[in-house]
Design an enzyme around this catalytic site. Structure first.
Site, PDB file in Angstrom:
ATOM      1  N   GLU A 274     -20.970  41.618  68.197  1.00 57.85           N
ATOM      2  CA  GLU A 274     -22.189  41.365  68.666  1.00 57.85           C
ATOM      3  C   GLU A 274     -23.053  39.766  68.972  1.00 57.85           C
ATOM      4  O   GLU A 274     -24.595  39.390  69.372  1.00 57.85           O
ATOM      5  CB  GLU A 274     -23.346  41.950  67.421  1.00 57.85           C
ATOM      6  CG  GLU A 274     -23.493  40.965  66.641  1.00 57.85           C
ATOM      7  CD  GLU A 274     -22.731  42.161  65.449  1.00 57.85           C
ATOM      8  OE1 GLU A 274     -22.888  41.235  64.003  1.00 57.85           O
ATOM      9  OE2 GLU A 274     -21.615  42.422  65.643  1.00 57.85           O
TER      10      GLU A 274
ATOM     11  N   ASP B 216     -25.772  35.861  68.567  1.00 56.79           N
ATOM     12  CA  ASP B 216     -25.648  36.768  67.916  1.00 56.79           C
ATOM     13  C   ASP B 216     -26.781  37.525  67.943  1.00 56.79           C
ATOM     14  O   ASP B 216     -28.269  36.796  67.075  1.00 56.79           O
ATOM     15  CB  ASP B 216     -25.315  36.593  66.297  1.00 56.79           C
ATOM     16  CG  ASP B 216     -24.517  37.245  65.339  1.00 56.79           C
ATOM     17  OD1 ASP B 216     -23.352  37.547  65.676  1.00 56.79           O
ATOM     18  OD2 ASP B 216     -25.407  38.065  64.816  1.00 56.79           O
ATOM     19  N   ILE B 217     -26.468  38.416  67.934  1.00 57.95           N
ATOM     20  CA  ILE B 217     -28.121  40.228  67.583  1.00 57.95           C
ATOM     21  C   ILE B 217     -28.428  39.733  66.378  1.00 57.95           C
ATOM     22  O   ILE B 217     -27.344  40.254  65.269  1.00 57.95           O
ATOM     23  CB  ILE B 217     -27.571  41.195  68.082  1.00 57.95           C
ATOM     24  CG1 ILE B 217     -26.895  41.172  70.358  1.00 57.95           C
ATOM     25  CG2 ILE B 217     -28.879  42.653  68.155  1.00 57.95           C
ATOM     26  CD1 ILE B 217     -27.069  41.977  70.179  1.00 57.95           C
TER      27      ILE B 217
ATOM     28  N   ASN C 293     -25.889  49.453  64.237  1.00 58.97           N
ATOM     29  CA  ASN C 293     -24.937  50.734  64.292  1.00 58.97           C
ATOM     30  C   ASN C 293     -24.738  51.604  62.901  1.00 58.97           C
ATOM     31  O   ASN C 293     -24.345  52.733  62.936  1.00 58.97           O
ATOM     32  CB  ASN C 293     -24.090  50.102  63.827  1.00 58.97           C
ATOM     33  CG  ASN C 293     -23.176  49.420  65.715  1.00 58.97           C
ATOM     34  OD1 ASN C 293     -23.429  49.576  66.001  1.00 58.97           O
ATOM     35  ND2 ASN C 293     -22.123  48.210  64.964  1.00 58.97           N
TER      36      ASN C 293
ATOM     37  N   ASP D 242     -23.582  50.472  71.472  1.00 55.20           N
ATOM     38  CA  ASP D 242     -23.517  49.960  72.124  1.00 55.20           C
ATOM     39  C   ASP D 242     -24.325  49.119  73.567  1.00 55.20           C
ATOM     40  O   ASP D 242     -24.693  48.809  74.855  1.00 55.20           O
ATOM     41  CB  ASP D 242     -22.301  50.843  73.150  1.00 55.20           C
ATOM     42  CG  ASP D 242     -20.888  50.447  71.984  1.00 55.20           C
ATOM     43  OD1 ASP D 242     -20.732  49.708  71.932  1.00 55.20           O
ATOM     44  OD2 ASP D 242     -20.160  51.514  71.882  1.00 55.20           O
TER      45      ASP D 242
END
Length: 363
Positions: free
Chosen positions: A280, A237-238, A245, A254
């Site tokens: 993500e 997971d980022i 965002n 994106d």
């Protein structure tokens, strides 16, 4: 000689062509290695050529008519260079065995047809079927008539006068029929494969999507365990992706997602599976020899992402990922259960500061 004289050989050839089409269609639907498929296609074309040559129409002393040249021309486009070579070799040997005054010319005609097929591969690869393309392909088998120059002039003139027009017409019709049958099936299978690939590919990142993960992971796991290996399930997971965002907008987010996906894909081996699971979050399934190897691989992936730079609105950003690692060592293990354990390990990695790998408890 009237065209009607060649109708029996033409109809016999079409029957063999129908068998080629059916066999080719069956092969296209099989999930087998491309090299194996090419070899089997080569055998199909070789058998078909031998079949047509075993039912010829004699048009002179040692001179025969059949639809071999139609199949020889199309062997390369539909079976590859290997199919063309094998089919041409067998046809040449068969023609020599048949003998007669036209043996040398027959072998030369075979070489001409094979060469035309090989050198015309680009034309056959064009998906758009046009009238001009069909006419060119229909005329290709008749290039073999050039081999008649090897016969004595009087014999060549007599054969040309007798069969040139009927042979050109028969070869033209035969090539169009074969092309229509095989090309339609090949195009349909390719479109089906593209649709299936599209359905299993994440549009943003270009890697596998959740559907592909859920359908392919069990097979990868089963194969690895059957080979006495272990399987590492990584959920990645980022870190702080919501902030990206919120600060730069979803379009910039994106870009980050696509960049991270490329980094992850670069770290995977050919038999590994990497997929975007949602948002993500990414999931990888890799075969390993031990838990230690899995942990080393996960740490390497974590460092690779951290070292990468991403340009957003002219600003170079760095992002990190957290990884939850779960080992799978039993064939009976449920993928969903393993995912839950890996997900719990991911939360632990987040809680302990992010940009790290956390190993789940043994299943």
């Amino acid at each position: 000689m009237e065209i009607a004289f060649l109708i029996p050989a033409f109809l016999q050839g079409l029957g063999i062509v129908a068998l080629v089409s059916i066999s080719y269609d069956i092969l296209l639907h099989q999930r087998i290695d491309n090299r194996v498929r090419s070899f089997l296609v080569a055998l199909i074309f070789t058998g078909a050529v031998a079949g047509t040559m075993s039912l010829p129409i004699a048009v002179g002393s040692g001179v025969y008519f059949d639809l071999r040249h139609v199949l020889l021309v199309l062997a390369a486009p539909f079976g590859g260079l290997g199919a063309a070579m094998l089919t041409g070799t067998v046809a040449a040997i068969y023609r020599i065995w048949l003998g007669g005054a036209g043996a040398l010319a027959g072998v030369a005609g075979i070489l001409i047809s094979v060469s035309v097929g090989v050198f015309s591969l680009r034309l056959f690869q064009l998906r758009r079927r046009t009238f001009k393309r069909s006419v060119l392909i229909g005329l290709m088998p008749s290039c073999s008539l050039l081999s008649l120059s090897l016969l004595p002039p009087e014999t060549a003139a007599g054969v040309l006068k007798a069969i040139a027009l009927p042979m050109i017409v028969s070869n033209f019709m035969g090539a169009i029929v074969v092309l229509s049958l095989l090309d339609r099936r090949k195009t349909q299978i390719e479109r089906e494969a593209e649709l299936e690939e599209s359905a299993h590919t994440d549009a943003l990142t270009g890697i596998a999507n959740r559907l592909k993960l859920e359908s392919a992971a069990p097979g990868i796991i089963g194969t690895a365990l059957a080979n006495e290996k272990k399987v590492a399930l990584l959920i990645m997971d980022i870190d702080h992706f919501k902030q990206v965002n919120d600060t730069f907008g979803h379009a910039s987010g994106d870009i980050i997602l696509a960049d991270v996906a490329r980094v992850l894909k670069r770290e995977m081996r050919e038999d590994d599976l990497i997929a975007r699971y949602g948002g993500e979050e990414f999931v990888a399934v890799i075969a390993v020899e031990s838990e230690a190897e899995a942990h080393i691989a996960a740490e390497r992936i974590c460092r690779s992402v951290a070292r990468s730079r991403h340009e957003v609105r002219g600003i170079r950003l760095t992002v990190t990922i957290s990884i939850g690692l779960q080992m799978i060592g039993e064939a009976e293990s449920s993928l969903s259960e393993m995912m839950e354990l890996a997900d719990s390990a991911l939360y632990q990695a987040k809680a302990k500061g992010r940009n790290r790998v956390e190993l789940a408890k043994a299943a």
